[in-house]
Design a protein around this motif. Structure first.
Motif, PDB file in Angstrom:
ATOM      1  N   VAL A 137      18.373   3.159  14.318  1.00  0.00           N
ATOM      2  CA  VAL A 137      17.495   2.194  14.902  1.00  0.00           C
ATOM      3  C   VAL A 137      17.682   0.798  14.239  1.00  0.00           C
ATOM      4  N   PHE A 138      17.443   0.117  15.682  1.00  0.00           N
ATOM      5  CA  PHE A 138      17.727  -1.504  14.907  1.00  0.00           C
ATOM      6  C   PHE A 138      16.394  -1.829  14.261  1.00  0.00           C
ATOM      7  N   ILE A 139      16.697  -1.827  12.859  1.00  0.00           N
ATOM      8  CA  ILE A 139      15.166  -2.499  11.789  1.00  0.00           C
ATOM      9  C   ILE A 139      15.150  -4.399  12.158  1.00  0.00           C
ATOM     10  N   MET A 140      16.328  -4.571  11.958  1.00  0.00           N
ATOM     11  CA  MET A 140      16.308  -6.075  12.156  1.00  0.00           C
ATOM     12  C   MET A 140      16.961  -6.640  14.154  1.00  0.00           C
ATOM     13  N   PRO A 141      16.678  -6.318  15.160  1.00  0.00           N
ATOM     14  CA  PRO A 141      17.274  -6.116  15.825  1.00  0.00           C
ATOM     15  C   PRO A 141      17.978  -7.582  16.329  1.00  0.00           C
ATOM     16  N   LEU A 142      17.767  -8.758  15.504  1.00  0.00           N
ATOM     17  CA  LEU A 142      18.816  -9.723  16.596  1.00  0.00           C
ATOM     18  C   LEU A 142      20.046  -9.646  15.300  1.00  0.00           C
ATOM     19  N   GLN A 143      19.537 -10.089  14.422  1.00  0.00           N
ATOM     20  CA  GLN A 143      20.590  -9.343  12.915  1.00  0.00           C
ATOM     21  C   GLN A 143      21.507  -8.847  12.624  1.00  0.00           C
ATOM     22  N   ALA A 144      20.941  -7.387  13.877  1.00  0.00           N
ATOM     23  CA  ALA A 144      22.112  -6.410  13.479  1.00  0.00           C
ATOM     24  C   ALA A 144      23.021  -6.966  14.967  1.00  0.00           C
ATOM     25  N   THR A 145      22.060  -7.481  16.045  1.00  0.00           N
ATOM     26  CA  THR A 145      23.011  -7.272  16.987  1.00  0.00           C
ATOM     27  C   THR A 145      24.477  -8.574  16.810  1.00  0.00           C
ATOM     28  N   LEU A 146      23.514  -9.219  15.714  1.00  0.00           N
ATOM     29  CA  LEU A 146      24.971 -10.961  15.516  1.00  0.00           C
ATOM     30  C   LEU A 146      26.202 -10.011  14.948  1.00  0.00           C
ATOM     31  N   ALA A 147      25.387  -9.155  14.343  1.00  0.00           N
ATOM     32  CA  ALA A 147      27.231  -8.829  12.877  1.00  0.00           C
ATOM     33  C   ALA A 147      27.184  -8.455  13.893  1.00  0.00           C
ATOM     34  N   LEU A 148      26.759  -7.357  14.175  1.00  0.00           N
ATOM     35  CA  LEU A 148      28.179  -5.602  15.557  1.00  0.00           C
ATOM     36  C   LEU A 148      28.686  -7.036  16.113  1.00  0.00           C
ATOM     37  N   ALA A 149      27.980  -7.757  16.985  1.00  0.00           N
ATOM     38  CA  ALA A 149      28.928  -8.586  17.682  1.00  0.00           C
ATOM     39  C   ALA A 149      30.209  -9.268  16.823  1.00  0.00           C
ATOM     40  N   LEU A 150      30.266 -10.068  16.283  1.00  0.00           N
ATOM     41  CA  LEU A 150      30.546 -10.616  14.990  1.00  0.00           C
ATOM     42  C   LEU A 150      32.031  -9.679  14.017  1.00  0.00           C
ATOM     43  N   GLY A 151      31.620  -8.507  13.960  1.00  0.00           N
ATOM     44  CA  GLY A 151      31.985  -7.291  13.176  1.00  0.00           C
ATOM     45  C   GLY A 151      32.923  -6.966  14.264  1.00  0.00           C
ATOM     46  N   TRP A 152      32.454  -6.453  15.522  1.00  0.00           N
ATOM     47  CA  TRP A 152      33.454  -5.840  16.362  1.00  0.00           C
ATOM     48  C   TRP A 152      34.630  -6.556  16.789  1.00  0.00           C
ATOM     49  N   GLY A 153      34.141  -8.007  16.824  1.00  0.00           N
ATOM     50  CA  GLY A 153      34.666  -9.461  17.626  1.00  0.00           C
ATOM     51  C   GLY A 153      36.130  -9.101  16.866  1.00  0.00           C
ATOM     52  N   ILE A 154      35.767  -9.196  15.326  1.00  0.00           N
ATOM     53  CA  ILE A 154      36.611  -9.411  14.310  1.00  0.00           C
ATOM     54  C   ILE A 154      37.938  -8.313  14.220  1.00  0.00           C
ATOM     55  N   ALA A 155      37.288  -7.385  14.235  1.00  0.00           N
ATOM     56  CA  ALA A 155      37.828  -5.430  13.995  1.00  0.00           C
ATOM     57  C   ALA A 155      39.259  -5.544  15.210  1.00  0.00           C
ATOM     58  N   MET A 156      38.716  -5.963  16.577  1.00  0.00           N
ATOM     59  CA  MET A 156      39.182  -6.292  17.392  1.00  0.00           C
ATOM     60  C   MET A 156      40.097  -6.751  17.734  1.00  0.00           C
ATOM     61  N   ALA A 157      40.665  -8.334  16.781  1.00  0.00           N
ATOM     62  CA  ALA A 157      40.993  -9.050  17.288  1.00  0.00           C
ATOM     63  C   ALA A 157      42.446  -8.404  16.189  1.00  0.00           C
ATOM     64  N   ALA A 158      41.799  -7.825  15.170  1.00  0.00           N
ATOM     65  CA  ALA A 158      42.276  -6.885  14.446  1.00  0.00           C
ATOM     66  C   ALA A 158      43.810  -6.389  14.826  1.00  0.00           C
ATOM     67  N   PHE A 159      42.774  -5.835  15.061  1.00  0.00           N
ATOM     68  CA  PHE A 159      43.485  -4.405  16.175  1.00  0.00           C
ATOM     69  C   PHE A 159      44.979  -4.484  16.884  1.00  0.00           C
ATOM     70  N   VAL A 160      44.411  -6.173  17.937  1.00  0.00           N
ATOM     71  CA  VAL A 160      45.267  -6.616  18.600  1.00  0.00           C
ATOM     72  C   VAL A 160      46.464  -7.411  17.189  1.00  0.00           C
ATOM     73  N   LEU A 161      46.143  -7.682  16.997  1.00  0.00           N
ATOM     74  CA  LEU A 161      47.553  -8.349  15.875  1.00  0.00           C
ATOM     75  C   LEU A 161      48.368  -6.856  15.175  1.00  0.00           C
ATOM     76  N   ILE A 162      47.897  -6.128  14.876  1.00  0.00           N
ATOM     77  CA  ILE A 162      48.312  -4.594  14.679  1.00  0.00           C
ATOM     78  C   ILE A 162      48.761  -4.403  15.656  1.00  0.00           C
ATOM     79  N   VAL A 163      49.044  -4.335  17.306  1.00  0.00           N
ATOM     80  CA  VAL A 163      49.433  -3.781  17.869  1.00  0.00           C
ATOM     81  C   VAL A 163      50.611  -4.677  18.083  1.00  0.00           C
ATOM     82  N   HIS A 164      50.382  -6.295  18.249  1.00  0.00           N
ATOM     83  CA  HIS A 164      51.341  -7.145  18.879  1.00  0.00           C
ATOM     84  C   HIS A 164      52.487  -7.345  17.720  1.00  0.00           C
ATOM     85  N   ARG A 165      51.830  -7.244  16.443  1.00  0.00           N
ATOM     86  CA  ARG A 165      53.372  -7.053  14.937  1.00  0.00           C
ATOM     87  C   ARG A 165      54.158  -5.995  15.696  1.00  0.00           C
TER      88      ARG A 165
END
Length: 178
Positions: A137-165
């Motif tokens: 349940v999105f209690i604070m939809p805007l904040q949660a969506t932005l946090a998810l977008a930022l968090g998942w973007g950073i996570a995917m960048a980290a995963f790319v680095l691991i695979v490329h290394r």
């Protein structure tokens, strides 16, 4: 064939985890996600880097979902057992890690696409779990969506680095051509 088994196996684990969590049951989804991850890892030719991805994904999931739970921006169905966030979410991150060098390797091979995939796809998965299942349940939809977008973007960048290394270390070994 392995591509499709990996893709469909992950999707099945996701639906089981989200569907049962929405009914207050964490354990069926945790078993599905960990079972998928175990089978994928056992049959993987990339076990060492898959383990690194699992560790990174688990850390990202614990941090991101822990923050979202602690801030109250998201409320999770089946919140127990809890790590910083619900354990069923943590096991979803583990299962997701087992797609990165398999059915999602085409995404990981393109860093900008991978980051965009995380920024867009991460929040969409949570919104899908929210709208279709009431597992989140999105209690604070805007904040949660932005946090998810930022968090998942950073996570995917980290995963790319691991695979490329991993690929860089393979191609720089004596006797191995790129």
């Amino acid at each position: 064939m392995r591509f499709w088994l990996n893709l469909l196996g992950y999707q099945a684990a996701w639906f089981i985890a989200v569907g049962f969590a929405a009914r207050g049951l964490a354990w069926p989804g945790m078993l599905a996600c960990l079972g998928f991850a175990a089978i994928s890892w056992w049959t993987s030719p990339l076990r060492r880097s898959d383990l690194k991805l699992i560790g990174a994904a688990l850390a990202c999931g614990l941090l991101l979902d822990g923050v979202l739970a602690a801030t109250g921006w998201l409320r999770y169905a089946a919140p127990l057992p809890a790590l910083p966030g619900p354990a069923w979410i943590a096991t979803l991150w583990v299962a997701f890690a087992m797609t990165l060098q398999h059915s999602l390797q085409w995404v990981i091979a393109r860093p900008a696409v991978a980051i965009a995939f995380g920024v867009i796809g991460g929040p969409l998965a949570y919104w899908g779990a929210s709208r279709a299942f009431d597992a989140v349940v999105f209690i604070m939809p805007l904040q949660a969506t932005l946090a998810l977008a930022l968090g998942w973007g950073i996570a995917m960048a980290a995963f790319v680095l691991i695979v490329h290394r991993r690929h860089a270390s393979i191609t720089h070994q004596p006797g191995v051509s790129a």
